[in-house]
Design a protein around this motif. Structure first.
Motif, short mmCIF file in Angstrom:
data_model
loop_
_atom_site.label_atom_id
_atom_site.label_comp_id
_atom_site.label_asym_id
_atom_site.label_seq_id
_atom_site.Cartn_x
_atom_site.Cartn_y
_atom_site.Cartn_z
N VAL A 191 8.61 -72.07 -100.53
CA VAL A 191 7.60 -72.26 -99.48
C VAL A 191 8.23 -72.93 -98.27
O VAL A 191 8.99 -73.90 -98.40
N LYS A 192 7.93 -72.41 -97.08
CA LYS A 192 8.44 -72.98 -95.84
C LYS A 192 7.30 -73.14 -94.85
O LYS A 192 6.32 -72.39 -94.89
N LEU A 193 7.44 -74.11 -93.97
CA LEU A 193 6.41 -74.37 -92.97
C LEU A 193 6.95 -74.07 -91.57
O LEU A 193 8.14 -74.27 -91.29
N GLY A 194 6.06 -73.62 -90.70
CA GLY A 194 6.39 -73.42 -89.30
C GLY A 194 5.49 -74.33 -88.47
O GLY A 194 4.30 -74.46 -88.78
N ILE A 195 6.06 -74.96 -87.44
CA ILE A 195 5.30 -75.91 -86.62
C ILE A 195 5.39 -75.54 -85.14
O ILE A 195 6.48 -75.35 -84.61
N ASP A 196 4.22 -75.46 -84.50
CA ASP A 196 4.15 -75.25 -83.05
C ASP A 196 3.59 -76.53 -82.44
O ASP A 196 2.44 -76.88 -82.66
N VAL A 197 4.43 -77.24 -81.68
CA VAL A 197 4.06 -78.55 -81.14
C VAL A 197 3.48 -78.42 -79.74
O VAL A 197 4.09 -77.82 -78.86
N VAL A 234 -1.25 -79.35 -82.79
CA VAL A 234 -0.05 -78.94 -83.50
C VAL A 234 -0.45 -77.85 -84.48
O VAL A 234 -1.30 -78.07 -85.35
N GLY A 235 0.13 -76.68 -84.34
CA GLY A 235 -0.18 -75.57 -85.23
C GLY A 235 0.75 -75.58 -86.43
O GLY A 235 1.93 -75.91 -86.32
N VAL A 236 0.20 -75.22 -87.58
CA VAL A 236 0.97 -75.21 -88.82
C VAL A 236 0.81 -73.86 -89.51
O VAL A 236 -0.30 -73.32 -89.59
N ALA A 237 1.92 -73.31 -89.99
CA ALA A 237 1.90 -72.05 -90.72
C ALA A 237 2.73 -72.21 -91.99
O ALA A 237 3.55 -73.12 -92.10
N VAL A 238 2.49 -71.32 -92.94
CA VAL A 238 3.20 -71.39 -94.22
C VAL A 238 3.59 -69.98 -94.65
O VAL A 238 2.96 -69.00 -94.26
N GLY A 289 16.96 -69.69 -71.23
CA GLY A 289 17.54 -70.45 -72.32
C GLY A 289 17.65 -71.94 -72.05
O GLY A 289 18.29 -72.67 -72.81
N GLU A 290 17.01 -72.41 -70.97
CA GLU A 290 17.09 -73.83 -70.63
C GLU A 290 16.03 -74.63 -71.39
O GLU A 290 15.00 -74.09 -71.80
N GLU A 291 16.31 -75.92 -71.58
CA GLU A 291 15.38 -76.79 -72.29
C GLU A 291 14.86 -77.86 -71.32
O GLU A 291 15.64 -78.58 -70.71
N HIS A 292 13.54 -77.94 -71.21
CA HIS A 292 12.92 -78.90 -70.31
C HIS A 292 12.03 -79.87 -71.08
O HIS A 292 12.28 -80.16 -72.24
N ALA A 293 10.99 -80.38 -70.45
CA ALA A 293 10.15 -81.43 -71.05
C ALA A 293 9.51 -81.00 -72.37
O ALA A 293 9.46 -81.76 -73.32
N SER A 294 9.02 -79.76 -72.43
CA SER A 294 8.36 -79.30 -73.64
C SER A 294 9.35 -79.22 -74.81
O SER A 294 9.00 -79.47 -75.96
N ALA A 295 10.60 -78.88 -74.50
CA ALA A 295 11.63 -78.82 -75.54
C ALA A 295 11.95 -80.23 -76.03
O ALA A 295 12.14 -80.46 -77.23
N ARG A 296 11.98 -81.18 -75.11
CA ARG A 296 12.24 -82.56 -75.49
C ARG A 296 11.11 -83.08 -76.38
O ARG A 296 11.35 -83.80 -77.36
N MET A 297 9.88 -82.69 -76.04
CA MET A 297 8.74 -83.10 -76.84
C MET A 297 8.84 -82.55 -78.27
O MET A 297 8.58 -83.25 -79.25
N ALA A 298 9.24 -81.30 -78.39
CA ALA A 298 9.38 -80.68 -79.70
C ALA A 298 10.49 -81.36 -80.50
O ALA A 298 10.35 -81.60 -81.70
N SER A 299 11.60 -81.67 -79.83
CA SER A 299 12.72 -82.34 -80.50
C SER A 299 12.31 -83.72 -80.99
O SER A 299 12.64 -84.12 -82.11
N ASP A 300 11.58 -84.45 -80.14
CA ASP A 300 11.11 -85.79 -80.53
C ASP A 300 10.15 -85.70 -81.72
O ASP A 300 10.20 -86.53 -82.62
N TYR A 301 9.29 -84.68 -81.69
CA TYR A 301 8.33 -84.52 -82.77
C TYR A 301 9.06 -84.20 -84.08
O TYR A 301 8.71 -84.74 -85.14
N ALA A 302 10.05 -83.34 -83.99
CA ALA A 302 10.83 -82.98 -85.18
C ALA A 302 11.52 -84.21 -85.76
O ALA A 302 11.60 -84.38 -86.98
N GLU A 303 11.99 -85.09 -84.88
CA GLU A 303 12.65 -86.31 -85.34
C GLU A 303 11.64 -87.24 -86.02
O GLU A 303 11.94 -87.85 -87.06
#
Length: 199
Positions: free
Chosen positions: A14-20, A25-29, A78-92
């Motif tokens: 089983v694996k989860l997918g997260i959309d931040v 926050v969306g969750v899928a399985v 392919g650039e990472e901005h504020a939303s990417a930073r938010m996702a990275s922080d959430y993952a951490e």
């Protein structure tokens, strides 16, 4: 019981997918065979108490998840901005909360360009009114992120994504994590992380 990856392979189970998002926050399985990702639920984002992060960690343990994929929104260039930073922080944060729960489930960042746009389009094509999109679009986007990840795993025969390690979490020897929250996949995952590049 989580199944460990072996060289040239990737974990089954089983694996989860997260959309931040900033509000939700969306969750899928996916099923244990990694065939189909399905929307699971939408959580309200709580930036003060991070109750959604705790719920996610507990859900991962309850379901016996072997991996969690968090979408990393990039621009079309392919650039990472504020939303990417938010996702990275959430993952951490999630990686840290899992550690507190005594779980070693890996949290991985994967490219999620246009996942929400695609989710809205799919809902529209399914006949759902735009007014009702908000209730489910995040979990549909999460399903898109997870489906993309598991499809790549099967197509390449190797693991994908970039593992995130909480800075405060202990390393294998009890030392603090290495520089930065996102690192190449460790041990058996190292060879398949494509030198730290997101898949």
């Amino acid at each position: 019981m989580n199944e460990a990856a072996v060289p040239g392979d990737y974990p089954r189970g089983v694996k989860l997918g997260i959309d931040v998002g900033t509000v939700r926050v969306g969750v899928a399985v996916c099923d244990r065979d990694g065939i189909l990702a399905t929307p699971l639920r939408t959580l309200e984002r709580n930036t003060k108490k991070n109750t959604d992060v705790r719920i996610l960690a507990e859900l991962a343990v309850e379901l016996g998840a072997v991996q969690i994929f968090v979408g990393l929104p990039r621009t079309m260039k392919g650039e990472e901005h504020a939303s990417a930073r938010m996702a990275s922080d959430y993952a951490e944060l999630l990686a840290g909360k899992l550690g507190e729960c005594g779980s070693e489930v890996p949290v991985l960042l994967v490219d999620e360009r246009l996942s929400t746009v695609t989710a809205h389009r799919n809902l529209h094509e399914a006949g759902m009114s735009s007014r009702n999109h908000r209730k489910v679009v995040d979990q549909v986007a999460a399903a898109g992120i997870l489906q993309h990840a598991i499809d790549m795993q099967k197509a390449r025969g190797t693991d994908v994504g970039r593992r995130v390690i909480a800075e405060s979490s202990p390393g294998p020897t009890g030392d603090g994590a290495q520089a930065g929250p996102a690192t190449d996949m460790q041990s058996a995952h190292t060879h398949s992380a494509q030198n730290g590049r997101l898949q």
